[in-house]
Design an enzyme around this catalytic site. Structure first.
Site, PDB file in Angstrom:
ATOM      1  N   HIS A   1      17.722 -19.543 -12.484  1.00  0.00           N
ATOM      2  CA  HIS A   1      16.710 -19.573 -13.560  1.00  0.00           C
ATOM      3  C   HIS A   1      16.876 -20.868 -14.359  1.00  0.00           C
ATOM      4  O   HIS A   1      16.814 -21.941 -13.780  1.00  0.00           O
ATOM      5  CB  HIS A   1      16.876 -18.302 -14.402  1.00  0.00           C
ATOM      6  CG  HIS A   1      15.814 -18.019 -15.410  1.00  0.00           C
ATOM      7  ND1 HIS A   1      14.591 -18.629 -15.456  1.00  0.00           N
ATOM      8  CD2 HIS A   1      15.813 -17.132 -16.445  1.00  0.00           C
ATOM      9  CE1 HIS A   1      13.868 -18.145 -16.451  1.00  0.00           C
ATOM     10  NE2 HIS A   1      14.591 -17.235 -17.084  1.00  0.00           N
TER      11      HIS A   1
ATOM     12  N   HIS B   1       9.922 -21.014  -6.214  1.00  0.00           N
ATOM     13  CA  HIS B   1       9.567 -20.278  -7.427  1.00  0.00           C
ATOM     14  C   HIS B   1       9.037 -18.920  -7.012  1.00  0.00           C
ATOM     15  O   HIS B   1       8.342 -18.798  -6.017  1.00  0.00           O
ATOM     16  CB  HIS B   1       8.491 -21.024  -8.219  1.00  0.00           C
ATOM     17  CG  HIS B   1       8.393 -20.573  -9.638  1.00  0.00           C
ATOM     18  ND1 HIS B   1       7.716 -19.447 -10.001  1.00  0.00           N
ATOM     19  CD2 HIS B   1       8.930 -21.081 -10.771  1.00  0.00           C
ATOM     20  CE1 HIS B   1       7.820 -19.283 -11.309  1.00  0.00           C
ATOM     21  NE2 HIS B   1       8.544 -20.254 -11.805  1.00  0.00           N
TER      22      HIS B   1
ATOM     23  N   ASP C   1      12.357 -27.403 -13.082  1.00  0.00           N
ATOM     24  CA  ASP C   1      13.733 -27.880 -13.279  1.00  0.00           C
ATOM     25  C   ASP C   1      14.075 -29.101 -12.447  1.00  0.00           C
ATOM     26  O   ASP C   1      15.125 -29.709 -12.652  1.00  0.00           O
ATOM     27  CB  ASP C   1      14.712 -26.746 -12.927  1.00  0.00           C
ATOM     28  CG  ASP C   1      14.590 -25.604 -13.922  1.00  0.00           C
ATOM     29  OD1 ASP C   1      14.239 -24.497 -13.497  1.00  0.00           O
ATOM     30  OD2 ASP C   1      14.786 -25.855 -15.121  1.00  0.00           O
TER      31      ASP C   1
END
Ligand code: SDX
Length: 432
Positions: free
Chosen positions: A267, A308, A366
């Site tokens: 995450h 994702h 990210d």
């Protein structure tokens, strides 16, 4: 109520159950199984909640196939280009863009809540100097509940608002203090004459010995990153905040639980893990070796920053961050940044590799953010803390939406039991 129905026929009796089908403003319909167990005596099974809507929400809408992200209906691309993080915080919390007076009042409130109780700063003395900042964030944010007995009645909307303001305002101060503890420098107090993002950079990088001027590009880049990370529907950490809050727990403890969940490398911990991966990879020459590892079923290795649960198209945030990366590196750091070059090459190879294409694994939010944070002089171990600063707005918005819902009730999932059937206690002398 709805006139759309789904019919369920259950073995062995073949009994027929008619279930309501619910539609939102946008997105997939949902089969209402609220009464399934009480009517039919069966559960549904969905580990990882891949096909489960846990609630109604009007805060954020994502379409993973189209790569769409909207906060309260506004496309992330427009907010990224035209808004500020404080304005987006108001939008997420209250549902509408503020007018000039509302924005000025809200900004004033947040600004004047940025200081923390002096006793809270002494918590840091209990941490080893090299404690991970996220470990300190979990502890210190949770302890805020020990200071604000005046506003813990979660069913009082005014007190909910005060808690939300305090969390949004104080998280950057606590975050910067974590870093100062790591490097043995004194905590920098917030300044009321700076913007939210400039104030954070001042508290992170400034020292009492000289004035610290925040570069306007760094301030804008950070504010943009905060906007992009502010909310994302029912992700793991937001769902953690909701489930913790469903018992009536105070919002400070719930946000601390959210920080805990965000820390995981699957995450929010991924941004720090991306830089570690790129540094381990070292050179374009090694990319194929690492991609082979990521594809190897017998190797748990994954490409950090790729894939994702929802986006099976490009993460719209990654596209925006990729552009900012170029700008920041050009103006603030070495535009021939080897890690950025490596990241660009890795992205190019991976997104054309059949394994990634087949599984719709694209760079996510990210993948590039860590490179920008590093160019802004933010240490790697603070990258997930940056994510937590921004996501606090989403967490308190979802917490507020849940607690103010008339249908508010404790969340309590069930299970499929695979354990031992009933058996009797055996005296220790008779055991194997
Ligand atoms: C964030 O939920 C959110 O909204 C999160 C977030 C937010 O704003 O809150 O967007 C922020 O957390 C972004 C994600 C950051 N995490 C990473 O970058 C870590 C690396 N990615 C993964 O571990 C993974 O992609 C997840 C956790 C993001 C998603 O996991 P899923 O949905 O459970 O996907 P999966 O594990 O079922 O994978 C499907 C397939 C599998 O292969 P097969 O078993 O089908 O052969 O894709 C493979 C996986 O092995 N796969 C990867 C991979 N991610 C998935 N293979 C290699 N590298 C990867 N990164």
């Amino acid at each position: 109520m709805t006139d759309k129905k789904a019919n369920l026929i259950l073995p062995p009796s073949g009994a027929l159950y008619e279930l309501d089908v619910i539609s939102g403003t946008e997105g997939p319909d949902a089969i209402d199984i609220t009464r399934l167990y009480s009517d039919a005596g069966v559960f549904t099974y969905d580990p990882g909640f891949v096909s489960t809507a846990s609630c109604h929400s009007s805060i954020t809408y994502i379409d993973g196939d189209e790569g769409i992200l909207r906060y309260r209906g506004y496309p992330i691309e427009q907010l990224a280009a035209k808004s500020t993080f404080v304005e987006v915080a108001y939008l997420l919390l209250y549902g509408e863009l503020p007018n000039a007076g509302q924005l000025s009042d809200f900004n004033g409130i947040i600004t004047r809540h940025t200081m923390v109780n002096e006793a809270l700063l002494r918590f840091f003395e209990g941490y080893h100097y090299d404690a991970h900042p996220m470990a300190m964030m979990v502890g210190v944010v949770g302890s805020l509940a020990g200071f604000y007995h005046d506003s813990l009645d979660i069913f009082d909307s005014r007190q909910r608002d005060i808690c939300a303001h305090r969390l949004i305002a104080k998280i950057p101060t606590i975050a910067a203090a974590c870093h100062k503890h790591n490097i043995g420098e004194p905590v920098m107090y917030p300044r009321n004459d700076l913007s939210y993002s400039a104030n954070f950079m001042h508290m992170l990088k400034g020292t009492p010995c000289e004035s610290y001027e925040v570069d306007p590009l760094a301030e804008r880049a950070l504010d943009l990153l905060f906007i992009l990370h502010a909310d994302h529907e029912q992700n793991a950490s937001t769902s953690t905040v909701r489930l913790a809050g469903s018992s009536g727990a105070n919002p400070f403890a719930c946000v601390s639980a959210g920080i805990t969940s965000l820390w995981g490398p699957a995450h929010g911990g991924a941004n720090e893990a991306v830089l570690t991966m790129l540094e381990e990879m070292g050179s374009v020459r090694n990319i194929d070796k690492y991609i082979a590892r990521a594809k190897d079923k017998d190797d748990p290795y994954r490409l950090m920053g790729f894939g994702h649960r929802v986006y099976k198209n490009h993460d719209p945030r990654a596209r925006i961050i990729r552009e900012v990366c170029h700008l920041v590196l050009e103006k603030l750091a070495d535009s021939n940044n080897p890690l950025f070059e490596l990241a660009l090459k890795l992205e190019e190879i991976a997104v054309n590799d059949e394994y990634f294409v087949e599984r719709k694994l694209y760079p996510n939010v990210d993948f590039y953010s860590g490179i920008i944070y590093r160019a802004l002089g933010i240490p790697d171990n603070m990258f997930t803390v940056m994510f937590a600063i921004a996501r606090t707005v989403g967490w308190v918005s979802h917490w507020t939406e849940m607690v103010s819902d008339p249908q508010f009730r404790i969340g309590r999932p069930r299970q499929i039991y695979d354990g031992a059937p009933k058996r009797d206690y055996s005296p220790i002398g008779e055991r194997g």
